[in-house]
Enzyme design. Structure first.
Site, PDB file in Angstrom:
ATOM      1  N   ALA A 199       1.342   4.282  -1.829  1.00 53.67           N
ATOM      2  CA  ALA A 199       1.151   5.871  -2.176  1.00 53.67           C
ATOM      3  C   ALA A 199       0.678   6.597  -0.975  1.00 53.67           C
ATOM      4  CB  ALA A 199      -0.043   6.121  -3.323  1.00 53.67           C
ATOM      5  N   PRO A 200       1.151   7.807  -0.890  1.00 55.54           N
ATOM      6  CA  PRO A 200       1.998   8.695  -1.651  1.00 55.54           C
ATOM      7  C   PRO A 200       3.400   8.160  -1.825  1.00 55.54           C
ATOM      8  CG  PRO A 200       1.417   9.756   0.214  1.00 55.54           C
ATOM      9  CD  PRO A 200       0.697   8.633   0.523  1.00 55.54           C
ATOM     10  N   GLY A 201       3.932   7.283  -1.027  1.00 59.02           N
ATOM     11  CA  GLY A 201       5.235   7.043  -1.273  1.00 59.02           C
ATOM     12  C   GLY A 201       6.599   7.587  -0.367  1.00 59.02           C
ATOM     13  N   ASN A 202       6.317   7.896   0.818  1.00 64.29           N
ATOM     14  CA  ASN A 202       7.287   8.372   1.386  1.00 64.29           C
ATOM     15  C   ASN A 202       8.103   7.113   2.068  1.00 64.29           C
ATOM     16  OD1 ASN A 202       7.286  11.131   1.343  1.00 64.29           O
ATOM     17  ND2 ASN A 202       6.037  11.402   3.345  1.00 64.29           N
ATOM     18  N   LYS A 203       7.279   5.990   2.463  1.00 64.97           N
ATOM     19  CA  LYS A 203       8.041   4.945   2.636  1.00 64.97           C
ATOM     20  C   LYS A 203       8.757   4.342   1.767  1.00 64.97           C
ATOM     21  CE  LYS A 203       4.736   4.614   6.884  1.00 64.97           C
ATOM     22  NZ  LYS A 203       3.623   5.178   6.296  1.00 64.97           N
ATOM     23  N   CYS A 247      -1.442   4.253  11.204  1.00 67.31           N
ATOM     24  CA  CYS A 247      -1.462   5.400  11.864  1.00 67.31           C
ATOM     25  C   CYS A 247      -2.674   5.441  13.015  1.00 67.31           C
ATOM     26  CB  CYS A 247      -1.125   6.464  10.931  1.00 67.31           C
ATOM     27  SG  CYS A 247      -2.261   6.771   9.763  1.00 67.31           S
ATOM     28  N   CYS A 263       0.914  -0.988   0.078  1.00 68.08           N
ATOM     29  CA  CYS A 263      -0.021  -0.025  -0.012  1.00 68.08           C
ATOM     30  C   CYS A 263       0.971   1.241  -0.057  1.00 68.08           C
ATOM     31  CB  CYS A 263      -0.871  -0.042   1.291  1.00 68.08           C
ATOM     32  SG  CYS A 263      -2.078  -1.434   1.443  1.00 68.08           S
ATOM     33  N   ASP A 312       1.460  -1.103   5.002  1.00 68.44           N
ATOM     34  CA  ASP A 312       0.890  -0.182   5.572  1.00 68.44           C
ATOM     35  C   ASP A 312      -0.495   0.303   5.208  1.00 68.44           C
ATOM     36  OD1 ASP A 312       1.314   2.261   7.089  1.00 68.44           O
ATOM     37  OD2 ASP A 312       1.798   3.361   5.315  1.00 68.44           O
TER      38      ASP A 312
HETATM   39  N1  SAM Z   1       2.730   3.613   2.660  1.00 67.36           N
HETATM   40  C1  SAM Z   1       2.083   5.145   2.267  1.00 67.36           C
HETATM   41  C2  SAM Z   1       2.959   6.267   2.389  1.00 67.36           C
HETATM   42  O1  SAM Z   1       4.178   6.024   3.282  1.00 67.36           O
HETATM   43  O2  SAM Z   1       3.272   7.089   1.760  1.00 67.36           O
HETATM   44  C3  SAM Z   1       0.946   5.353   3.018  1.00 67.36           C
HETATM   45  C4  SAM Z   1      -0.247   4.315   2.765  1.00 67.36           C
HETATM   46  S1  SAM Z   1      -1.835   4.793   3.084  1.00 67.36           S
HETATM   47  C5  SAM Z   1      -1.697   4.454   4.786  1.00 67.36           C
HETATM   48  C6  SAM Z   1      -2.788   3.409   2.601  1.00 67.36           C
HETATM   49  C7  SAM Z   1      -2.854   3.101   1.113  1.00 67.36           C
HETATM   50  O3  SAM Z   1      -3.543   2.015   0.817  1.00 67.36           O
HETATM   51  C8  SAM Z   1      -3.923   4.168   0.429  1.00 67.36           C
HETATM   52  O4  SAM Z   1      -3.071   5.017  -0.574  1.00 67.36           O
HETATM   53  C9  SAM Z   1      -4.826   3.112  -0.148  1.00 67.36           C
HETATM   54  O5  SAM Z   1      -4.955   3.706  -1.556  1.00 67.36           O
HETATM   55  C10 SAM Z   1      -4.088   2.027  -0.500  1.00 67.36           C
HETATM   56  N2  SAM Z   1      -4.928   0.709  -0.382  1.00 67.36           N
HETATM   57  C11 SAM Z   1      -5.965   0.518   0.093  1.00 67.36           C
HETATM   58  N3  SAM Z   1      -6.602  -0.795  -0.350  1.00 67.36           N
HETATM   59  C12 SAM Z   1      -5.600  -1.308  -1.115  1.00 67.36           C
HETATM   60  C13 SAM Z   1      -5.538  -2.687  -1.859  1.00 67.36           C
HETATM   61  N4  SAM Z   1      -6.287  -3.291  -1.713  1.00 67.36           N
HETATM   62  N5  SAM Z   1      -4.452  -2.594  -2.378  1.00 67.36           N
HETATM   63  C14 SAM Z   1      -3.459  -1.759  -2.648  1.00 67.36           C
HETATM   64  N6  SAM Z   1      -3.409  -0.715  -1.964  1.00 67.36           N
HETATM   65  C15 SAM Z   1      -4.314  -0.281  -1.134  1.00 67.36           C
END
Ligand code: SAM
Length: 309
Positions: free
Chosen positions: A113-117, A235, A111, A182
């Site tokens: 986006a937006p990609g900091n990790k 979070c 998961c 995440d």
């Molecule tokens: N790891 C990211 C970062 O550090 O920038 C933040 C991730 S955010 C907490 C959770 C992400 O999971 C969202 O962008 C959402 O679109 C994505 N998401 C939700 N369900 C998903 C799925 N089944 N498969 C892939 N991504 C999913």
């Protein structure tokens, strides 16, 4: 997003992006901008809450993370615009740091986006190897693409895809040894994100739905055949999305995977809802001067020796 510090109450954490610059060069740059460098903060983060003026410190737990006073706005700063530093809350730097993939390895960011990790993972890997990064949200992926380009990340494969629909048996993923998970969560740990009334509406039903999704995601991740280490993070402050998810999934996969103690020197630990929950760590504005966060680290158990003699 979990940028941290934007609300003006938490310190402004800045991760030096070692793909683009050297740590010492970033410190020198801020000194030239008139900031006074005060060295490493104490492990108890003494004095960090009251940091003020044009000063900055080195974080005592996370390599390459600098601490500026709350409210320091670096969004217009040249170093930020050039991708040499990333404005990222300290707690959100924990997952990649704890996953610690080796340079050249194959990593899956489920998961992303937006990609900091993702960009943090790439920095730890020296931009060598491969990161398979998935997300469901096209808009967030577009932001991510820009952000990764700015950060100089080149070892990634972005996919607009449901992680649950990926086939762990696909030969493409046969070398994936590390997974960062995440997933979407209630976001209840993010300072200032939810208005109070919305927090109140976080009813049991909504939490159960989120937890069900998180359990499915974690269970799916543990099916990748070459997986050695996984980090699960949210979070959220709710144990339903954190310790309980980990407990339930390990009940099914505990023969193959176990929790390992995440950053033993870190004080707030997982809530004692099951015996090993103390292996997990928590973060909170009050205790760690970060957003609220939860991290669990799992590793595949070593194969038992089959020597019967
Ligand atoms: N790891 C990211 C970062 O550090 O920038 C933040 C991730 S955010 C907490 C959770 C992400 O999971 C969202 O962008 C959402 O679109 C994505 N998401 C939700 N369900 C998903 C799925 N089944 N498969 C892939 N991504 C999913």
């Amino acid at each position: 997003p979990a940028g941290g510090g934007g609300n003006g109450t938490l310190p402004r954490y800045v991760r030096v992006n070692t793909i683009k610059t050297r740590f010492d060069d970033a410190v020198d740059y801020f000194k030239r901008q008139g900031f006074v460098y005060q060295g490493r903060a104490s492990p108890e983060m003494k004095g960090v809450a009251s940091l003020s003026g044009k000063t900055f410190l080195l974080d005592p737990h996370l390599p390459g993370v600098l601490i500026f006073p709350p409210g320091t706005d670096l969004h217009e700063d040249q170093l930020y615009k050039a991708g040499h530093v990333i404005l990222q809350d300290k707690a959100s730097c924990l997952p990649a740091f704890l996953l610690n993939p080796t340079p050249g390895s194959h990593v899956l960011d489920a998961c992303a986006a937006p990609g900091n990790k993702t960009s943090h993972l790439a920095a730890i890997m020296g931009n060598k190897g491969r990161i398979f990064a998935f997300d469901l949200d096209a808009k967030r992926l577009a932001t991510m693409s820009t952000m990764l380009a700015r950060a100089g990340v080149t070892c990634h494969n972005l996919a607009h895809q449901d992680f649950l629909a990926t086939d762990p048996g696909d030969p493409k993923y046969s070398h994936v040894e590390y997974i960062l998970l995440d997933p979407s969560c209630s976001g209840s740990g993010i300072v200032g994100r939810l208005p109070y009334e919305e927090e109140e509406r976080m009813d049991a039903q909504r939490l159960q739905a989120l937890a069900g999704f998180q359990r499915r995601m974690l269970g799916h991740a543990l099916k990748f055949p070459a997986l050695r280490r996984l980090v699960y993070s949210t979070c959220s402050l709710h144990q339903e999305e954190n310790e309980e998810v980990v407990r339930d999934v390990l009940e099914q996969h505990g023969r193959d995977f176990r929790l390992v103690e995440a950053l033993p020197s870190w004080t707030p630990r997982g809530l004692g809802v099951f015996a090993e929950a103390k292996c997990c760590l928590r973060a909170s504005p009050k205790e760690t001067l970060t957003n609220g966060f939860f991290v669990a680290v799992m590793e595949r158990r070593q194969a038992e020796t089959e020597d019967q003699s």
